[in-house]
Design an enzyme around this catalytic site. Structure first.
Site, mmCIF file in Angstrom:
data_model
loop_
_atom_site.group_PDB
_atom_site.id
_atom_site.type_symbol
_atom_site.label_atom_id
_atom_site.label_comp_id
_atom_site.label_asym_id
_atom_site.label_seq_id
_atom_site.Cartn_x
_atom_site.Cartn_y
_atom_site.Cartn_z
ATOM 1 N N CYS A 112 47.717 37.484 43.061
ATOM 2 C CA CYS A 112 46.870 36.521 43.712
ATOM 3 C C CYS A 112 47.375 35.148 43.604
ATOM 4 C CB CYS A 112 45.552 36.562 42.772
ATOM 5 S SG CYS A 112 43.980 36.152 43.632
ATOM 6 N N HIS A 220 44.140 42.122 42.652
ATOM 7 C CA HIS A 220 44.340 42.203 41.081
ATOM 8 C C HIS A 220 44.436 43.687 40.594
ATOM 9 C CE1 HIS A 220 43.539 38.011 40.201
ATOM 10 N NE2 HIS A 220 43.047 37.989 41.441
ATOM 11 N N GLU A 222 45.995 44.679 38.113
ATOM 12 C CA GLU A 222 45.767 44.739 36.389
ATOM 13 C C GLU A 222 44.440 45.008 35.950
ATOM 14 O OE1 GLU A 222 45.470 41.728 38.287
ATOM 15 O OE2 GLU A 222 43.935 40.923 37.409
HETATM 16 N N1 LIG Z 1 42.774 29.945 43.097
HETATM 17 C C1 LIG Z 1 43.363 30.974 44.319
HETATM 18 C C2 LIG Z 1 43.993 32.156 43.473
HETATM 19 C C3 LIG Z 1 42.906 33.252 43.268
HETATM 20 C C4 LIG Z 1 43.146 33.942 41.847
HETATM 21 O O1 LIG Z 1 44.261 34.070 41.504
HETATM 22 N N2 LIG Z 1 42.108 34.458 41.470
HETATM 23 C C5 LIG Z 1 42.158 35.060 40.099
HETATM 24 C C6 LIG Z 1 40.970 34.548 39.237
HETATM 25 C C7 LIG Z 1 39.738 35.492 39.442
HETATM 26 C C8 LIG Z 1 38.626 34.696 38.965
HETATM 27 O O2 LIG Z 1 38.344 34.993 37.658
HETATM 28 O O3 LIG Z 1 37.650 34.349 39.786
HETATM 29 C C9 LIG Z 1 42.472 31.323 45.220
HETATM 30 O O4 LIG Z 1 41.291 30.903 44.908
HETATM 31 O O5 LIG Z 1 42.860 31.825 46.246
#
Ligand SMILES: N[C@@H](CCC(=O)NCCCC(=O)O)C(=O)O
Length: 254
Positions: A112, A220, A222
């Site tokens: 991500c 994701h 994971e």
């Molecule tokens: N901030 C970036 C990458 C998004 C990301 O890594 N999301 C993982 C977190 C998920 C969550 O808890 O909301 C984007 O928004 O593109």
């Protein structure tokens, strides 16, 4: 038997009046149970870190997701606060880390935000608020307090036949979760698209010059590594690559 050690990116988070360097447990759990590897957190200390001293001692690198966005100044984007939140200390750590790890051909798995960092580190750009772009779907997480709902499988991606991701997952369609507002805009030189969503959003890439595992997913794996076959295969393949790296390092030291 010794297990491979994987360096894991950390976010800087304000907790109880202090700055903490933290990663979500699902990434660490996925390394232990899905890759049979030992996670070691890399604090986001930026230029204070001697990355070679760290990379000499690990067998792979995992770049986690995060709600924060790569700072737009790093790819000529609009640095307005609306494109935040930002984590410039993480940026200052992961972008040089990516370049050093790739130069060493260390196994790299970017998830991500990690995929977005990889693209920026190699000279690409990002687009913000994908959901506002004509023809694109909403890739944001559903509004929910339940993590299982936020990380629920949301759409399919088409894997490029014959590519490096297809070598791990097969060249069909896989269902993925979706929790992002940003996406790859201009693909960095040296990256190859490995999967795309129906709206053409780039969902996975690989690093051309890397001889082994150097994959990034916008989704994701994971989170469902314990129950989703594609997620499990990705982490198992990454763990296998890290184990091979560990063995090769031991042989060259003998
Ligand atoms: N901030 C970036 C990458 C998004 C990301 O890594 N999301 C993982 C977190 C998920 C969550 O808890 O909301 C984007 O928004 O593109």
């Amino acid at each position: 038997m010794r297990k491979p050690v994987v360096l894991v990116s950390a976010d800087v988070k304000p907790i109880e009046g202090f700055d903490w360097h933290a990663a979500i447990s699902s990434y660490l759990d996925a390394l232990v149970h899905g890759a049979d590897a030992m996670p070691v957190l890399l604090p986001a200390l930026g230029p204070a870190l001697d990355l070679d001293s760290l990379l000499d001692r690990v067998d792979g690198v995992l770049l986690t997701g995060s709600r924060s966005n790569v700072h737009p100044s790093l790819y000529g984007g609009d640095a307005h606060e609306r494109n935040g939140p930002f984590d410039t200390r993480r940026d200052a750590t992961t972008l040089p880390l990516i370049r050093r790890a790739l130069a060493r051909h260390l196994p790299l798995f970017a998830i991500c935000r990690g995929l977005q960092e990889l693209n920026v580190a190699l000279g690409g750009t990002l687009v913000s608020e994908v959901q506002d772009i004509d023809g694109r779907r909403d890739h944001r997480a559903p509004e929910s307090d339940s993590m299982d709902e936020r990380f629920a499988l949301a759409h399919h991606v088409d894997i490029v036949p014959g590519g490096r991701l297809a070598a791990v997952l097969g060249d069909a369609r896989v269902e993925v979760n979706s929790l992002h507002r940003q996406a790859i805009g201009a693909l960095a030189p040296g990256l190859t698209i490995e999967a795309q969503a129906e709206d053409s959003t780039i969902e996975a890439v690989s690093v051309d010059a890397h001889p082994g595992f150097a994959l990034a997913t916008q989704w994701h794996p994971e989170y469902w590594v314990g129950s989703d076959s594609a997620s499990a295969r990705l982490f198992a393949a990454f763990g296998e690559a890290a184990r091979a790296q560990m063995t090769a390092t031991a042989r060259s030291a003998a």
